[in-house]
Scaffold this active site. Sequence first.
Site, PDB file in Angstrom:
ATOM      1  N   TYR A 160       0.848  -1.198   0.000  1.00 30.81           N
ATOM      2  CA  TYR A 160       0.000   0.000   0.000  1.00 30.81           C
ATOM      3  C   TYR A 160       0.887   1.254   0.000  1.00 30.81           C
ATOM      4  O   TYR A 160       0.666   2.198  -0.762  1.00 30.81           O
ATOM      5  CB  TYR A 160      -0.915  -0.045   1.234  1.00 30.81           C
ATOM      6  N   GLU A 202     -11.700  -1.368   9.043  1.00 27.65           N
ATOM      7  CA  GLU A 202     -11.649  -0.275  10.018  1.00 27.65           C
ATOM      8  C   GLU A 202     -10.230  -0.079  10.552  1.00 27.65           C
ATOM      9  O   GLU A 202      -9.437  -0.999  10.588  1.00 27.65           O
ATOM     10  CB  GLU A 202     -12.631  -0.524  11.177  1.00 27.65           C
TER      11      GLU A 202
HETATM   12  P1  NAD Z   1     -12.198   4.969   2.191  1.00 25.91           P
HETATM   13  O1  NAD Z   1     -11.865   3.544   1.906  1.00 25.91           O
HETATM   14  O2  NAD Z   1     -13.309   5.264   3.141  1.00 25.91           O
HETATM   15  O3  NAD Z   1     -12.492   5.742   0.832  1.00 25.91           O
HETATM   16  C1  NAD Z   1     -11.927   5.370  -0.392  1.00 25.91           C
HETATM   17  C2  NAD Z   1     -13.058   5.297  -1.398  1.00 25.91           C
HETATM   18  O4  NAD Z   1     -12.524   4.957  -2.676  1.00 25.91           O
HETATM   19  C3  NAD Z   1     -14.104   4.204  -1.064  1.00 25.91           C
HETATM   20  O5  NAD Z   1     -15.385   4.783  -0.910  1.00 25.91           O
HETATM   21  C4  NAD Z   1     -14.050   3.258  -2.245  1.00 25.91           C
HETATM   22  O6  NAD Z   1     -15.293   2.727  -2.607  1.00 25.91           O
HETATM   23  C5  NAD Z   1     -13.499   4.178  -3.321  1.00 25.91           C
HETATM   24  N1  NAD Z   1     -12.924   3.382  -4.394  1.00 25.91           N
HETATM   25  C6  NAD Z   1     -12.024   2.373  -4.289  1.00 25.91           C
HETATM   26  N2  NAD Z   1     -11.786   1.831  -5.488  1.00 25.91           N
HETATM   27  C7  NAD Z   1     -12.545   2.528  -6.377  1.00 25.91           C
HETATM   28  C8  NAD Z   1     -12.733   2.434  -7.782  1.00 25.91           C
HETATM   29  N3  NAD Z   1     -12.092   1.506  -8.499  1.00 25.91           N
HETATM   30  N4  NAD Z   1     -13.586   3.286  -8.372  1.00 25.91           N
HETATM   31  C9  NAD Z   1     -14.257   4.218  -7.646  1.00 25.91           C
HETATM   32  N5  NAD Z   1     -14.113   4.358  -6.304  1.00 25.91           N
HETATM   33  C10 NAD Z   1     -13.268   3.521  -5.687  1.00 25.91           C
HETATM   34  O7  NAD Z   1     -10.850   5.647   2.671  1.00 25.91           O
HETATM   35  P2  NAD Z   1     -10.597   7.058   3.358  1.00 25.91           P
HETATM   36  O8  NAD Z   1     -10.203   6.805   4.762  1.00 25.91           O
HETATM   37  O9  NAD Z   1     -11.718   7.996   3.071  1.00 25.91           O
HETATM   38  O10 NAD Z   1      -9.289   7.521   2.581  1.00 25.91           O
HETATM   39  C11 NAD Z   1      -9.324   8.406   1.475  1.00 25.91           C
HETATM   40  C12 NAD Z   1      -7.941   8.526   0.871  1.00 25.91           C
HETATM   41  O11 NAD Z   1      -7.004   8.968   1.861  1.00 25.91           O
HETATM   42  C13 NAD Z   1      -7.389   7.202   0.331  1.00 25.91           C
HETATM   43  O12 NAD Z   1      -6.643   7.464  -0.825  1.00 25.91           O
HETATM   44  C14 NAD Z   1      -6.466   6.727   1.433  1.00 25.91           C
HETATM   45  O13 NAD Z   1      -5.450   5.879   0.931  1.00 25.91           O
HETATM   46  C15 NAD Z   1      -5.921   8.053   1.941  1.00 25.91           C
HETATM   47  N6  NAD Z   1      -5.465   7.941   3.332  1.00 25.91           N
HETATM   48  C16 NAD Z   1      -6.376   7.785   4.334  1.00 25.91           C
HETATM   49  C17 NAD Z   1      -5.922   7.663   5.655  1.00 25.91           C
HETATM   50  C18 NAD Z   1      -6.884   7.503   6.790  1.00 25.91           C
HETATM   51  O14 NAD Z   1      -6.433   7.441   7.926  1.00 25.91           O
HETATM   52  N7  NAD Z   1      -8.193   7.445   6.568  1.00 25.91           N
HETATM   53  C19 NAD Z   1      -4.557   7.716   5.939  1.00 25.91           C
HETATM   54  C20 NAD Z   1      -3.663   7.854   4.871  1.00 25.91           C
HETATM   55  C21 NAD Z   1      -4.124   8.008   3.576  1.00 25.91           C
END
Ligand code: NAD
Length: 337
Positions: A160, A202
């Site tokens: 990742y 989660e």
């Molecule tokens: P999340 O999993 O809730 O949201 C990601 C969304 O992307 C999901 O709703 C999923 O359905 C959508 N998705 C995945 N594949 C897809 C596809 N092929 N087509 C369309 N949609 C697609 O995650 P989040 O916590 O909201 O994170 C958002 C971003 O921030 C991500 O890129 C994640 O890697 C990054 N991030 C989050 C955290 C955190 O702590 N939440 C930390 C570091 C980085």
Amino acid sequence: MNRKSKTKNKKTKRALVCGAGGFIGHHLVNRLRKEGFWVRGVDLKYPEFSKTSAHQFILGDLRDQKLCQRILDIPFDEVYQLAADMGGAGYIFSGEHDADVMHNSATINLNIAHYGTRVGIKKLFYSSSACIYPEYNQLDENNPKCSEESAYPAAPDSEYGWEKLFSERLFMAYRRNYGLNTKIARFHNIFGPEGTWRGGKEKAPAAVCRKVAEVKNAGRIELWGDGKQTRSFLYIDECLDGVRKLMNSKDFHGPANIGSDEMVNINQLAQIVIDLSGKKLTISHIKGPLGVRGRNSDNKLIYRKLKWKPKIPLKDGLEKTYKWISEQVDRTVRLIQ
Ligand code: NAD
């Protein structure tokens, strides 16, 4: 011209949020709407816990080039690329999803960079992660190093993280070669209400809140590892403040950490939640996927460039999150009965 008509004549800005059905994307759509944007959201799914406030919501797969062409059919002022195949430690560090995580997220990013450049987006935000930082700087739980320049020589501890690093470089290359105005943040454990709280994707704060909410007083919760691994956690509203500041800055493009520097270990995180619940609980430690030993956000760069730093203590964010998760747990229990 009076003030009222001036406001009326101001052109409404358009934003595209990829990943608008996810935790951060859904909150971001709400935030952009409050700021007066016209918003199009795209995701494989609708937000799980409340209705989207996007003006348009397109259900679709961003790995599909045709969909990416279709959603970028108008010139957007701002595009937020948050869509990714991701989850907490149980998803990312088990090793079982590595190929999918890399393939799915890289394909989305390749598509957005390519078609975004063609249509002439004014600004593009990309959400990278603290998981890009090298494992060798995060072996001591009391002294992790996560300043932006320490990303190289690269040695993330998960696929990742490697994909995120690749995509950072991809967007930076598009910036250099094609003038795509990219802004990159490395998020550190964002949490809050309406985040995934069960099912295997989660993250630690939500998992701990769920475990505490599900158990009766005088019960026991299980934590993965010895609980001495350290992390910091940033409340969603603060994360969005950082993102919006980065997007509004003229000449700072990142990559920049957006995280909290209030480092705690997982035992301490659990104890804060237990105290908030008012229950008397014991903690037992079991084997589980862990990630690096220690991690904390280094906010020096973003503070110097944007004067951004988190304002609210971890406990306050956890209070709101625990309240929301215990409501979900109660609702589920009522449905089962
Ligand atoms: P999340 O999993 O809730 O949201 C990601 C969304 O992307 C999901 O709703 C999923 O359905 C959508 N998705 C995945 N594949 C897809 C596809 N092929 N087509 C369309 N949609 C697609 O995650 P989040 O916590 O909201 O994170 C958002 C971003 O921030 C991500 O890129 C994640 O890697 C990054 N991030 C989050 C955290 C955190 O702590 N939440 C930390 C570091 C980085």
